[in-house]
Design a protein around this motif. Structure first.
Motif, PDB file in Angstrom:
ATOM      1  N   ARG A 348       0.927  -1.113   0.091  1.00 34.68           N
ATOM      2  CA  ARG A 348      -0.023  -0.098   0.152  1.00 34.68           C
ATOM      3  C   ARG A 348       0.926   1.218  -0.011  1.00 34.68           C
ATOM      4  O   ARG A 348       1.992   1.036   0.136  1.00 34.68           O
ATOM      5  CB  ARG A 348      -0.825   0.185   1.076  1.00 34.68           C
ATOM      6  CG  ARG A 348      -1.849  -0.995   1.352  1.00 34.68           C
ATOM      7  CD  ARG A 348      -3.011  -1.173   0.310  1.00 34.68           C
ATOM      8  NE  ARG A 348      -4.135  -2.168   0.648  1.00 34.68           N
ATOM      9  CZ  ARG A 348      -4.006  -3.272  -0.351  1.00 34.68           C
ATOM     10  NH1 ARG A 348      -2.977  -3.456  -1.028  1.00 34.68           N
ATOM     11  NH2 ARG A 348      -4.762  -4.082  -0.048  1.00 34.68           N
ATOM     12  N   ASP A 371      -3.512   1.996 -11.846  1.00 30.64           N
ATOM     13  CA  ASP A 371      -3.489   0.621 -11.299  1.00 30.64           C
ATOM     14  C   ASP A 371      -2.011   0.110 -10.367  1.00 30.64           C
ATOM     15  O   ASP A 371      -1.076   0.459 -11.083  1.00 30.64           O
ATOM     16  CB  ASP A 371      -3.588  -0.501 -12.371  1.00 30.64           C
ATOM     17  CG  ASP A 371      -4.813  -0.532 -13.052  1.00 30.64           C
ATOM     18  OD1 ASP A 371      -5.822  -0.551 -12.267  1.00 30.64           O
ATOM     19  OD2 ASP A 371      -5.080  -0.621 -14.014  1.00 30.64           O
ATOM     20  N   ASN A 374      -0.643  -5.247  -6.070  1.00 33.24           N
ATOM     21  CA  ASN A 374      -0.761  -5.506  -4.560  1.00 33.24           C
ATOM     22  C   ASN A 374       0.434  -6.308  -3.932  1.00 33.24           C
ATOM     23  O   ASN A 374       0.818  -6.079  -2.845  1.00 33.24           O
ATOM     24  CB  ASN A 374      -2.105  -6.479  -4.337  1.00 33.24           C
ATOM     25  CG  ASN A 374      -3.321  -5.650  -4.372  1.00 33.24           C
ATOM     26  OD1 ASN A 374      -3.436  -4.354  -4.102  1.00 33.24           O
ATOM     27  ND2 ASN A 374      -4.385  -6.367  -4.986  1.00 33.24           N
ATOM     28  N   ARG A 384      -4.893  -2.862  -7.587  1.00 36.26           N
ATOM     29  CA  ARG A 384      -5.955  -2.086  -7.028  1.00 36.26           C
ATOM     30  C   ARG A 384      -5.746  -0.510  -7.730  1.00 36.26           C
ATOM     31  O   ARG A 384      -4.643  -0.465  -8.242  1.00 36.26           O
ATOM     32  CB  ARG A 384      -5.686  -1.902  -5.435  1.00 36.26           C
ATOM     33  CG  ARG A 384      -4.550  -1.248  -5.006  1.00 36.26           C
ATOM     34  CD  ARG A 384      -4.389  -1.251  -3.600  1.00 36.26           C
ATOM     35  NE  ARG A 384      -3.130  -0.583  -3.469  1.00 36.26           N
ATOM     36  CZ  ARG A 384      -1.789  -0.680  -3.705  1.00 36.26           C
ATOM     37  NH1 ARG A 384      -1.428  -1.763  -4.286  1.00 36.26           N
ATOM     38  NH2 ARG A 384      -0.922   0.098  -3.297  1.00 36.26           N
ATOM     39  N   ALA A 516      -8.053   2.468   1.002  1.00 29.23           N
ATOM     40  CA  ALA A 516      -8.432   1.142   1.371  1.00 29.23           C
ATOM     41  C   ALA A 516      -7.913   0.819   2.658  1.00 29.23           C
ATOM     42  O   ALA A 516      -8.608  -0.342   2.980  1.00 29.23           O
ATOM     43  CB  ALA A 516      -7.758   0.024   0.296  1.00 29.23           C
TER      44      ALA A 516
END
Ligand code: ATP
Ligand code: MG
Length: 562
Positions: A348, A371, A374, A384, A516
């Protein structure tokens, strides 16, 4: 540390205990292996216990046997249900299952009591009226034999009557004890008529006020092993000198099986204390926020800190099992954690110490989604979307106004890649009255969308960022070692509290996280790119996100030390 002789080429653990189990099975001395993990519920489990858990449950798994969880609850003044519950949760979290074999020494109190009477009847035990101090004085030393107690020659009838009165509650704490009658001149002090029962008027977490005499460890442990048909009773080295007593009791009591005790070296870790008594002191004196404080070497502390259980199991298998006490460097535990998370943790982006960036040539109100992978180490982990906009945050450390040549991050007039997005050039610096940089004005090159320039020009640095309009605010807690000395207390007569690291906790309260992360489940650890590994803390709420830093990306400790 003993890393070499414990693993085979095929990485099945090998050590002297597994060798013994293997030989016992091959020779038919036992049909299957039964081990046990026997915690006393007087505190939370720590990483030393994890070594014992991995050994006992690991052997049972590898050899198709069983491992019991047995609470060694013979000391009611120190034991609590809270600890019983926490221990079960921790063993399960580590990945082990005792199935139907959850036991308590207190379940055997009646049987143990009748075995004590059996010893009395055989003239192998007597009630002694000496005080604890007097017993110690009579015990002798390593070089001198002990002296017999004046009560040693009581008849079995007299002893039996007294022992029954002890059980009936007719005496005060400490007024009498039951001792095994072995040999006051034995070279092994543990055989100089050891105390096997004492009077304790105390409520027990499970048996309440049913008992006021309790067996001590030596009398309870081996007999509980025998009752459970334990084949290999594995404990730490300090019990080596107790083994003759363990064997004496097994030999002289009508027990249903004959277990054997084996000893291995306990785990010691640098910058860490591993003893429930000391850990309890840290909790009770408020040096940490509780047993599960992420700085604690407890299983629950590591869980809250975001260590994966597989990393702890891996650590236990790498340190191996040996017969000589040694201290393992805490960095080798951290290396296992990093290795696991590098492979498994999703990535992240988050900014810990934000500096605002405005992209002047980027349209106001425009948002683009990129995009992001991950996990580059896991093809199946997918991607993600992350949002990019005109106002962003970067790390304060990723900007230097007047940077030396080797500084490959952002500086005035230089271009870097914003991860997944564009090439960005810093064109102006805004400062507050004190001269601190508070904002950067930048431009982006629309041709570099996705992070590559069609003209082939390169940038040296890539930095992470967060979109101001999309990021969520969070508090992040960073941890350093709880102690500033490798062996806490070594320079202060064992006073480990003197070596507490005053800077073991740093709270960063203005962090900006990818949105997220608001939904990151408790128990999942992610990598914040370029920084380290993080997990949500149990104190996190929708009003206020709180994250723990599990560990940094690299071992910076080696550098700090030199
Ligand atoms: P502590 O000294 O931390 O209180 P303990 O030995 O009194 O530990 P128990 O609950 O009696 O704690 O221990 C349960 C099991 O865990 C025992 O078999 C013990 O030998 C083992 N164990 C405890 N500490 C360690 C350690 N540091 N390394 C390996 N095994 C350990
Ligand atoms: Mg103990």
């Amino acid at each position: 540390m003993n890393q070499t002789d414990n693993t085979d080429d095929d990485s099945t653990p090998r050590d002297f205990i597994r060798d013994i189990v293997h030989e016992d099975l091959n020779a038919g001395r036992t049909a299957s292996v039964v081990t046990r993990f026997p915690p006393e519920p007087n505190g939370y489990l720590h990483i030393g216990h994890a070594k014992s858990i991995c050994l006992n449950f690991g052997i049972a798994d590898e050899f198709g046997g069983k491992c019991h969880l047995r609470f060694d609850d013979t000391n009611p003044t120190k034991e609590e249900q809270e600890y019983i519950d926490a221990i079960q949760e921790d063993v399960r979290w580590l990945g082990f299952d005792w199935g139907e074999n959850l036991h308590y020494t207190s379940d055997y109190f009646e049987q143990l009591y009748s075995w004590a009477e059996h010893l009395i009847n055989q003239s192998m035990a007597y009630v002694d009226d000496l005080s604890a101090d007097e017993i110690r004085e009579h015990r002798g030393t390593l070089t001198e034999p002990g002296k017999n107690s004046p009560y040693r020659d009581r008849t079995p009838e007299e002893n039996l009557a007294l022992f029954q009165q002890m059980r009936a509650g007719e005496f005060e704490n400490g007024a009498k004890v039951l001792r095994a009658k072995i040999d006051m001149a034995s070279g092994n002090i543990n055989l100089r008529d050891p105390v096997i029962y004492r009077i304790l008027h105390a409520e027990h977490p499970r048996t309440g006020n049913e008992w006021c005499v309790y067996p001590n460890y030596d009398f309870a442990h081996g007999q509980s092993d025998a009752l459970e048909h334990i084949t290999h009773s594995i404990c730490t080295l300090e019990f080596e000198d107790h083994r003759p007593l363990y064997d004496w009791l097994i030999e002289n009591l009508p027990v249903p099986s004959e277990p054997h005790q084996y000893e291995f070296a306990r785990l010691n870790l640098t910058y860490t204390v591993l003893s429930k008594r000391r850990l309890m002191q840290l909790v009770n004196d408020g040096h940490v926020a509780g047993w599960d404080d992420p700085r604690m070497p407890t299983i629950s502390g590591y869980r809250r800190r975001g260590y994966p259980p597989a990393a702890i199991r891996d650590f236990a298998s790498r340190i191996g099992v040996s017969k000589s006490n040694a201290t393992v460097e805490v960095q080798s535990l951290e290396a296992c954690v990093r290795e696991d998370l590098n492979k498994n943790a999703e990535r992240r982006m988050a900014v810990l110490k934000p500096l605002k960036v405005v992209i002047e040539n980027y349209p106001e109100n425009q948002v683009e989604e990129f995009d992001a992978k991950n996990n580059p180490n896991d093809e199946n982990s997918g991607t993600r979307k992350i949002s990019f906009s005109r106002e962003l945050y970067i790390e304060q450390d990723d900007f230097m106004e007047d940077a030396p040549k080797k500084f490959f991050r952002l500086s005035l007039g230089r271009e870097v890649r914003f991860r997944y997005a564009y090439f960005i050039t810093c064109t102006d610096v805004i400062k507050d009255d004190a001269g601190e940089v508070v904002e950067l004005r930048c431009t982006y090159d629309p041709e570099t969308k996705g992070g590559n320039a069609p003209d082939g020009r390169k940038v040296k640095g890539t930095i992470h960022w967060a979109s101001a309009a999309h990021a969520v605010d969070a508090e992040i807690r960073q941890y350093d070692y709880l102690f500033s000395e490798e062996v806490p207390g070594a320079n202060s007569d064992g006073d480990f509290l003197a070596d507490i690291n005053a800077n073991s906790l740093t709270v960063l309260s203005e962090c900006k996280l990818e949105p997220a992360l608001r939904e990151l489940p408790l128990g999942e650890t992610v990598q914040f790119e370029r920084i380290g590994y993080f997990c949500a803390d149990k104190e996190s709420s929708s009003d206020k996100l709180v994250f723990n830093q599990t560990i940094g990306l690299r071992d910076t400790w080696a550098k700090k030390k030199s």
